[in-house]
Motif scaffolding. Structure first.
Motif, PDB file in Angstrom:
ATOM      1  N   TYR A  59       0.808  -1.215   0.000  1.00 34.30           N
ATOM      2  CA  TYR A  59       0.000   0.000   0.000  1.00 34.30           C
ATOM      3  C   TYR A  59       0.848   1.276   0.000  1.00 34.30           C
ATOM      4  N   LEU A  60       2.132   1.157   0.330  1.00 35.89           N
ATOM      5  CA  LEU A  60       3.000   2.323   0.351  1.00 35.89           C
ATOM      6  C   LEU A  60       3.765   2.506  -0.955  1.00 35.89           C
ATOM      7  N   PRO A  62       4.406   3.610  -4.659  1.00 34.37           N
ATOM      8  CA  PRO A  62       3.836   4.517  -5.657  1.00 34.37           C
ATOM      9  C   PRO A  62       3.608   3.852  -7.009  1.00 34.37           C
ATOM     10  N   LYS A  65       0.283   2.202  -6.866  1.00 32.63           N
ATOM     11  CA  LYS A  65      -0.810   3.159  -7.034  1.00 32.63           C
ATOM     12  C   LYS A  65      -1.032   3.460  -8.510  1.00 32.63           C
ATOM     13  N   SER A  99       4.705  -0.837   6.191  1.00 29.24           N
ATOM     14  CA  SER A  99       4.238  -1.729   5.129  1.00 29.24           C
ATOM     15  C   SER A  99       3.541  -2.975   5.659  1.00 29.24           C
ATOM     16  N   PHE A 129      -5.053   3.637  -1.348  1.00 32.71           N
ATOM     17  CA  PHE A 129      -4.127   4.172  -2.340  1.00 32.71           C
ATOM     18  C   PHE A 129      -4.365   5.661  -2.568  1.00 32.71           C
ATOM     19  N   GLN A 132      -2.242   7.761  -0.308  1.00 32.96           N
ATOM     20  CA  GLN A 132      -0.794   7.689  -0.451  1.00 32.96           C
ATOM     21  C   GLN A 132      -0.186   9.060  -0.732  1.00 32.96           C
ATOM     22  N   THR A 137       6.588   7.961   3.934  1.00 32.52           N
ATOM     23  CA  THR A 137       5.715   6.870   4.364  1.00 32.52           C
ATOM     24  C   THR A 137       4.970   7.190   5.664  1.00 32.52           C
ATOM     25  N   ALA A 140       1.075   6.567   6.513  1.00 35.87           N
ATOM     26  CA  ALA A 140       0.441   5.245   6.600  1.00 35.87           C
ATOM     27  C   ALA A 140       0.400   4.711   8.026  1.00 35.87           C
TER      28      ALA A 140
END
Length: 225
Positions: A59-60, A62, A65, A99, A129, A132, A137, A140
């Motif tokens: 999910y972190l 890019p 995304k 993460s 996303f 983000q 980071t 998150a």
């Protein structure tokens, strides 16, 4: 038929109106003949689709995304919703301290809605996303994931929190076998994909946020092999 590619830096922020929600989703307890353990993982598409797309993500990330916003919707419409392929979301936490906790959030959200409303997971997944940041980071943290969860219809925050408290260690340990599969396929980062024909055993690989045309070509080759 393994190949590799490069990722591209995400070029757009979240676009909620473009979010893709699969027409069908399901869960499974099987381990595929490629060695991927499906238990507890979100699967988009029909259960009996011949082609599997194993999608390692963070999910972190890019690049992930970019895939989610620019390519995943087209793959969904042309391959998942048609019954030709199914896509399995697999965790590959490799970007900083958040993460793995983020991956646990995702697994717990899926476990809460998989049987009742799997579409809610995909809405949550896309919304994460959207959160983000363009760099770093620190966004998150649990506060952000709690807020996303509270905003997502049909996802119960208290149930997700209970899952995280009771199952976090087990979920973390369950990631290891599929990470081993990724390593064996020489996937060293995210997003990483193995495209696998469950009938013929043919397989292909893509790494990075490729355009839809590259995915279509790879999926077609594996489907026809």
């Amino acid at each position: 038929m393994f190949g590799s590619g490069v990722g591209y830096v995400a070029s757009q922020s979240g676009a909620s109106e473009q979010h893709y929600v699969p027409a069908t989703s399901h869960g499974s307890t099987e381990t595929t003949s490629f060695g991927v353990e499906l238990a507890g993982r979100p699967i988009a598409g029909e259960r009996d689709a011949v082609v599997d797309i194993y999608y390692w993500t963070d999910y972190l990330c890019p690049f992930c995304k970019k895939f989610e916003t620019e390519t995943f919707p087209d793959i969904g419409r042309h391959y998942l919703d048609t019954g030709d392929a199914r896509l399995v979301v697999l965790s590959y936490p490799n970007i900083g301290q958040y993460s793995t906790p983020a991956a646990v959030w995702g697994r717990c959200v899926w476990s809460q809605v998989a049987d009742s409303n799997p579409g809610a997971f995909w809405n949550w997944h896309s919304a994460v996303f959207d959160e983000q940041s363009e760099s770093g980071t620190d966004w998150a943290d649990d506060e952000t994931f709690t807020q996303v969860t509270e905003r997502t219809d049909d996802v119960d925050v208290s149930s997700v929190d209970t899952c995280r408290e009771e199952r976090e260690n087990a979920i973390r340990e369950s990631m290891d076998p599929n990470l081993d599969v990724a390593q064996e396929a020489r996937i060293r980062g995210t997003p990483g994909f193995v495209i696998y024909n469950r009938e013929s055993g043919a397989a292909g690989k893509l790494v990075g946020a490729h355009p839809y045309e590259n995915f279509a070509d790879a999926i077609d080759q594996v489907m026809e092999a």
